[in-house]
Design an enzyme around this catalytic site. Structure first.
Site, mmCIF file in Angstrom:
data_model
loop_
_atom_site.group_PDB
_atom_site.id
_atom_site.type_symbol
_atom_site.label_atom_id
_atom_site.label_comp_id
_atom_site.label_asym_id
_atom_site.label_seq_id
_atom_site.Cartn_x
_atom_site.Cartn_y
_atom_site.Cartn_z
ATOM 1 C CE LYS A 10 -3.946 -2.253 2.287
ATOM 2 N NZ LYS A 10 -4.982 -2.127 3.352
ATOM 3 C CE1 TYR A 50 -9.386 -2.759 0.326
ATOM 4 C CE2 TYR A 50 -8.477 -1.046 -1.085
ATOM 5 C CZ TYR A 50 -8.294 -2.096 -0.204
ATOM 6 O OH TYR A 50 -7.016 -2.483 0.154
ATOM 7 C CG ASN A 113 -3.738 -2.125 6.795
ATOM 8 O OD1 ASN A 113 -3.625 -1.802 5.633
ATOM 9 N ND2 ASN A 113 -4.741 -2.850 7.258
ATOM 10 C CG HIS A 116 -5.293 -6.381 -0.233
ATOM 11 N ND1 HIS A 116 -6.510 -6.166 0.355
ATOM 12 C CD2 HIS A 116 -5.462 -7.410 -1.119
ATOM 13 C CE1 HIS A 116 -7.395 -7.022 -0.159
ATOM 14 N NE2 HIS A 116 -6.780 -7.780 -1.056
ATOM 15 C CD GLU A 127 -9.080 -9.055 -3.330
ATOM 16 O OE1 GLU A 127 -9.967 -8.746 -2.515
ATOM 17 O OE2 GLU A 127 -7.980 -9.522 -2.976
HETATM 18 P P1 ADP Z 1 -8.084 -6.557 5.821
HETATM 19 O O1 ADP Z 1 -7.261 -5.669 4.903
HETATM 20 O O2 ADP Z 1 -7.288 -7.022 7.004
HETATM 21 O O3 ADP Z 1 -8.769 -7.683 5.089
HETATM 22 P P2 ADP Z 1 -10.676 -5.244 5.885
HETATM 23 O O4 ADP Z 1 -10.995 -6.025 4.652
HETATM 24 O O5 ADP Z 1 -11.624 -5.349 7.031
HETATM 25 O O6 ADP Z 1 -9.233 -5.633 6.458
HETATM 26 O O7 ADP Z 1 -10.542 -3.710 5.548
HETATM 27 C C1 ADP Z 1 -9.917 -3.309 4.338
HETATM 28 C C2 ADP Z 1 -8.971 -2.164 4.636
HETATM 29 O O8 ADP Z 1 -9.723 -1.037 5.079
HETATM 30 C C3 ADP Z 1 -7.982 -2.414 5.774
HETATM 31 O O9 ADP Z 1 -6.830 -3.149 5.367
HETATM 32 C C4 ADP Z 1 -7.629 -1.001 6.189
HETATM 33 O O10 ADP Z 1 -6.728 -0.411 5.273
HETATM 34 C C5 ADP Z 1 -8.984 -0.310 6.062
HETATM 35 N N1 ADP Z 1 -9.739 -0.335 7.315
HETATM 36 C C6 ADP Z 1 -10.369 -1.398 7.866
HETATM 37 N N2 ADP Z 1 -10.983 -1.064 9.023
HETATM 38 C C7 ADP Z 1 -10.758 0.255 9.203
HETATM 39 C C8 ADP Z 1 -11.131 1.214 10.206
HETATM 40 N N3 ADP Z 1 -11.883 0.864 11.256
HETATM 41 N N4 ADP Z 1 -10.699 2.486 10.066
HETATM 42 C C9 ADP Z 1 -9.957 2.853 9.005
HETATM 43 N N5 ADP Z 1 -9.568 2.016 8.008
HETATM 44 C C10 ADP Z 1 -9.959 0.734 8.115
HETATM 45 MG MG MG Z 2 -10.185 -7.609 3.597
#
Ligand code: ADP
Ligand code: MG
Length: 138
Positions: A10, A50, A113, A116, A127
């Site tokens: 990212k 997304y 974070n 992905h 994807e």
């Molecule tokens: P993951 O990437 O671990 O599968 P999710 O699919 O739940 O997590 O969420 C997609 C992305 O959205 C996350 O990797 C993060 O970048 C962002 N995200 C998720 N939850 C939050 C939140 N509560 N606040 C801000 N950004 C979030």
């Molecule tokens: Mg996810």
């Protein structure tokens, strides 16, 4: 089981200079690179990628972040790739991620974070095909 997953490095990890270390870790963990490219998502494309999160309160922030800079997208292959890669990257929130996971080591925050990882074989295929044509997957 496809044994393939899809990942992105990212914009935060790219800007912070962690792309090389993250790719090195992925290769050392035994993933074979099926496809790889550096690219940048428009807000429209990030929103499409997304779309499953479009009703969530963080959707706007997520789209803005994911279109804010260059990313690296890749399809990876290893036995049980989806689940093993989720373990390697760690929890969504780096504060909750296990020691030694990629997010624990390189992520900035819950939203920013570092990486992905697909959450199912079906989504890995969707994807991966969002970024790569059949001619780019080996
Ligand atoms: P993951 O990437 O671990 O599968 P999710 O699919 O739940 O997590 O969420 C997609 C992305 O959205 C996350 O990797 C993060 O970048 C962002 N995200 C998720 N939850 C939050 C939140 N509560 N606040 C801000 N950004 C979030
Ligand atoms: Mg996810």
């Amino acid at each position: 089981m496809s044994n393939r997953t899809f990942t992105m490095i990212k914009p935060d990890a790219m800007k912070n200079g962690h792309a090389g270390a993250i790719l090195d870790r992925i290769i050392k963990e035994g993933y074979r690179i099926v496809a790889l490219k550096q690219t940048k998502l428009s807000a429209e494309k990030a929103g499409e990628f997304y779309a499953v999160h479009s009703a969530r309160p963080f959707y706007g922030e997520l789209v803005e972040f994911m279109s804010s800079g260059i990313i690296i997208a890749a399809i990876l292959e290893k036995e049980n790739a989806v689940a093993s890669f989720r373990t390697l990257i760690g929890a969504t929130d780096p504060a909750k991620a296990d020691e030694g996971t990629i997010r624990k080591m390189y992520a900035t925050s819950l939203g920013e974070n570092a990486v992905h990882g697909s959450d199912s074989d079906e989504n890995a295929e969707i994807e991966g095909s969002f970024f790569f044509s059949g001619l780019e997957k080996f």
